[in-house]
Structures are given as C-alpha cells and as structure tokens.
Enzyme design. Structure first.
Site, PDB file in Angstrom:
ATOM      1  N   CYS A   1     -26.090 -15.876 -95.425  1.00 39.75           N
ATOM      2  CA  CYS A   1     -26.458 -16.617 -94.212  1.00 39.75           C
ATOM      3  C   CYS A   1     -27.964 -16.707 -94.004  1.00 39.75           C
ATOM      4  CB  CYS A   1     -25.819 -15.964 -92.998  1.00 39.75           C
ATOM      5  SG  CYS A   1     -24.023 -15.920 -93.061  1.00 39.75           S
TER       6      CYS A   1
ATOM      7  N   CYS B   1     -17.950 -16.453 -81.323  1.00 42.42           N
ATOM      8  CA  CYS B   1     -18.080 -16.460 -82.778  1.00 42.42           C
ATOM      9  C   CYS B   1     -18.643 -17.802 -83.224  1.00 42.42           C
ATOM     10  CB  CYS B   1     -16.722 -16.248 -83.438  1.00 42.42           C
ATOM     11  SG  CYS B   1     -15.837 -14.759 -82.907  1.00 42.42           S
ATOM     12  N   SER B   2     -19.590 -17.778 -84.159  1.00 45.77           N
ATOM     13  CA  SER B   2     -20.135 -19.029 -84.677  1.00 45.77           C
ATOM     14  C   SER B   2     -19.075 -19.745 -85.503  1.00 45.77           C
ATOM     15  CB  SER B   2     -21.387 -18.773 -85.514  1.00 45.77           C
ATOM     16  OG  SER B   2     -21.098 -17.918 -86.601  1.00 45.77           O
TER      17      SER B   2
ATOM     18  N   HIS C   1     -23.165 -23.336 -87.569  1.00 42.05           N
ATOM     19  CA  HIS C   1     -23.686 -22.425 -88.587  1.00 42.05           C
ATOM     20  C   HIS C   1     -23.317 -22.883 -89.998  1.00 42.05           C
ATOM     21  CE1 HIS C   1     -25.086 -18.962 -90.631  1.00 42.05           C
ATOM     22  NE2 HIS C   1     -24.032 -18.174 -90.489  1.00 42.05           N
TER      23      HIS C   1
END
Length: 396
Positions: free
Chosen positions: A82, A215-216, A346
């Site tokens: 990430c 939560c993304s 994301h």
C-alpha cells in the site's frame, strides 16, 4: 536535503471497481497527462519515470507511460504494497536530488477486484505470504479467523488500543465520520455521502470493532506527480506553483515491530514513527509546523495510531484528540481533507501519490470547498504492511 520540487500533480476520480471498467493504462494516462499539464511541460521533458502498482503484470509501468509518449526513457516498475505510490515518489525525488535526472514522473495506478483484499484463514498459503510474520504475531495473540486478514489485524490492533488506553468505539467511529464528512467536498472521492458516528457504528461489522464504514474500499484509479530540480526550473523559467519537498523518509519493520507481540506494532506504528522522525529531521520541521495532513487511514484505528506516531498527541491519547475536533476544520490540524482512504478510496498503487496531490492543492490554495485556510506546510503518510512507511513533508 538537496532541492527538489513538485511542479505538477494529477489524478483520476477514484471509483468502485467495475464502475466504468477502464483499462489501467487509460487511467494512468489520464493522471500522467494531468500532471504534465499542471506542470506546464510535455512528456518529452521527462527524463525518467517511476511507476507504481501492485496487481498489474510485470512491465505495466511501460504500458502505462506509452500512453504519454514513446521517448525511450528509463522506466522503473515499483511495488511496495500500500506504500507503492509514495515509494515511486521517493525514487523520483532521489533521482532528481542525486543528479541522475532533472525531471522525473512519478505515476501510480491500480485496477482492483471487487470485495475485500483476501479472505480468511483458508484463503491460500499464508506461510508464503510476505506478511506471514505479521499474521503469526496476530494469531499468537488473537487467533486467526475467517474475516478478511487485513481487517483482522487492524481490528485486533483496535481491541488492544481499547484495552490498553480506554479508547472507545465512538472514538473510532469519529475518525470515519470526519473523513466521510470531508469527502463530501471532494469530486474525485469514491464516496461522498456523509455518515454520522451513530450510522457508522450501526453499519455491518467486518471484524469487531471495525464496521464497514470504518474500512477503506477497493478502488480503481491513478495519480501522478512531476518532480523537478532547481536546475530544471532555472532552465525552463520560474515555476511559481511548484511545491518544495522539504523532507522525506522511509522506514521498514525492525525488531521492535514484532518483539512486543502486539498488533499495534505489527501494523506499523514503530516504522511510521521512525519515518516521521526522519522526514522532520531532514526538513528541519516538527509536527507543530504542519497545517494539513493526509495520512493512511486504511482503517479508522490506523488514523488514531498515526496521530501518535507523528507526535500529534501522547501515546494513548489519540481517541481524545479526534473527539476534541483538533483534526478537522477549525482545529489544530486538518487531517485527511480529501476524505482519506476510508472515503476517497484506496487503489493501492495510486494512494500515496493521491495524498501528495491533495497536499499540493492545499498548499497552492487550489482545494476549492475543502481548502484549509492559510495552509503552508503539509505532511503525507503512506504505509504498507510487510512493510514500508513513507512520510513526506511539503512546503509552499
């Protein structure tokens, strides 16, 4: 640090996978072209490119930049979980400051599948996973269930923080409520609906105490930045909209990440703290000098942990900090004015560069309805398990 500047930034809208089903090279081309136009240059001016992604095939970086031109420049393919986008930016900065090039394009993109990243304990050979050591710490302390593994490890970090410091579910929800509220003013955000803390707590649970709205999501999108040297600026003429990279540092896991047996540490607090310290030392700045922060809120708990890692509050006081209003408009800092990962989205390879794009727009005064008044210094924090944390300080 030697001088380097971000002369232009660009990004696509972040979208739910499958919304328009665009190929990755089309998204990358859009973001790259926007960054070049923002810098007022052409692709022929770019001497090298650092291109980040996680889920596309080998040499996807070349396929992406071929949308911008066929000039034969070196292209580096970057993957760092990430933290990929910020890693591409760091490579671009190092090439410029090391004198290897005067103009480098940092580009990140991702085309993702719908649904969570991975399944539960039966979703493959976890022993072969790059984060096997991290999951091993979690399993020893909390077991390993069938919910998505990343939600488990961050959810268990939240449980530890609650047990250790008295952090409440309402404080976790306050993070998500703030970021969803901020994203309402961001036309590029995946989600623009405002949710109250009560609605966030009432959403379906992914892994206790984290609900879906904390939560993304998985996302499709791309972002880019053009990094140039002072020599390039002197040759081309003034770049009045350029933003200085004042300091930047990357850290990876050390023994401290695993020694405590705590999920708080294995999800990255020690390496975030080390990267923040290194970036601040390079810039000669402290968190007290920062006006706007884009940080890696992949889950609501990680925003709280990052407050502590960046020195915004003492250890254990992050829940109180977000409840106080210190991290939104009218407070000491504005954190994640873009909506953050939770609400903006994301797409792994693009996230770090999208954070930097937001900070650049803020420091130029170009963020529209989400503008942080008087912002002159900004910080971007991008983290990936397995592990890498990159902190970048930018100055108008």
């Amino acid at each position: 640090m030697a001088e380097s500047w971000i002369a232009g930034v660009g990004m696509t809208a972040f979208e739910k996978p499958g919304t328009r089903d665009r190929p990755y090279w089309e998204m990358a081309g859009e973001a790259g072209a926007a960054a070049l136009a923002d810098a007022g240059i052409s692709y022929a001016d770019v001497e090298q490119a650092a291109v980040g992604y996680c889920f596309q095939p080998s040499t996807a970086g070349q396929r992406a930049v071929y949308e911008l031109g066929l000039t034969g420049i070196p292209v580096y393919n970057v993957s760092n979980n990430c933290a990929t986008g910020a890693t591409a930016l760091m490579l671009a900065r190092q090439l410029v400051e090391g004198g290897a090039a005067d103009c480098v394009l940092a580009l990140g993109f991702e085309k993702m599948r719908k649904g969570p990243l991975g399944g539960g304990a039966d979703s493959g050979d976890l022993a072969a996973s790059p984060v096997a050591r991290h999951y091993g710490v979690m399993a020893a302390a909390h077991g390993f269930g069938t919910t998505p593994p990343t939600a488990q490890i961050f959810g268990n970090a939240a449980r530890e923080h609650m047990a250790r410091h008295g952090t409440t579910e309402a404080q976790l929800a306050a993070v998500a409520a703030k970021n969803h509220r901020h994203s309402a003013a961001n036309p590029r955000a995946q989600f623009r609906q405002v949710w109250s803390a009560a609605e966030i707590l009432a959403a379906p649970t992914v892994h206790r105490p984290l609900t879906r709205l904390q939560c993304s999501p998985t996302s499709d999108g791309a972002a880019a930045a053009v990094v140039v040297s002072a020599r390039f600026a002197a040759r081309r003429g003034p770049l009045p909209r350029a933003v200085a990279i004042a300091g930047q540092a990357m850290a990876t896991d050390t023994g401290d990440s695993f020694a405590s047996g705590s999920c708080i540490d294995v999800v990255g607090l020690p390496m975030s703290r080390a990267a923040a310290r290194g970036a601040c030392e390079a810039a000669g700045l402290g968190i007290e000098d920062v006006d706007v922060v884009e940080l890696h809120d992949c889950f609501s708990i990680n925003e709280l942990l990052t407050y502590e890692a960046l020195g915004m509050c003492p250890e254990g006081a992050s829940g109180e900090l977000v409840e106080s209003g210190a991290t939104t408009y009218g407070g000491r800092w504005v954190v994640n004015p873009s909506g953050g990962l939770i609400s903006k989205g994301h797409p792994l390879g693009a996230t770090g560069l999208a954070q930097v794009a937001e900070v650049v727009w803020q420091l130029r005064g170009e963020a529209g309805d989400r503008q942080v008044p008087g912002a002159r210094t900004g910080l971007a924090h991008n983290i990936g398990l397995g592990g890498a944390a990159v902190v970048t300080l930018l100055r108008a």
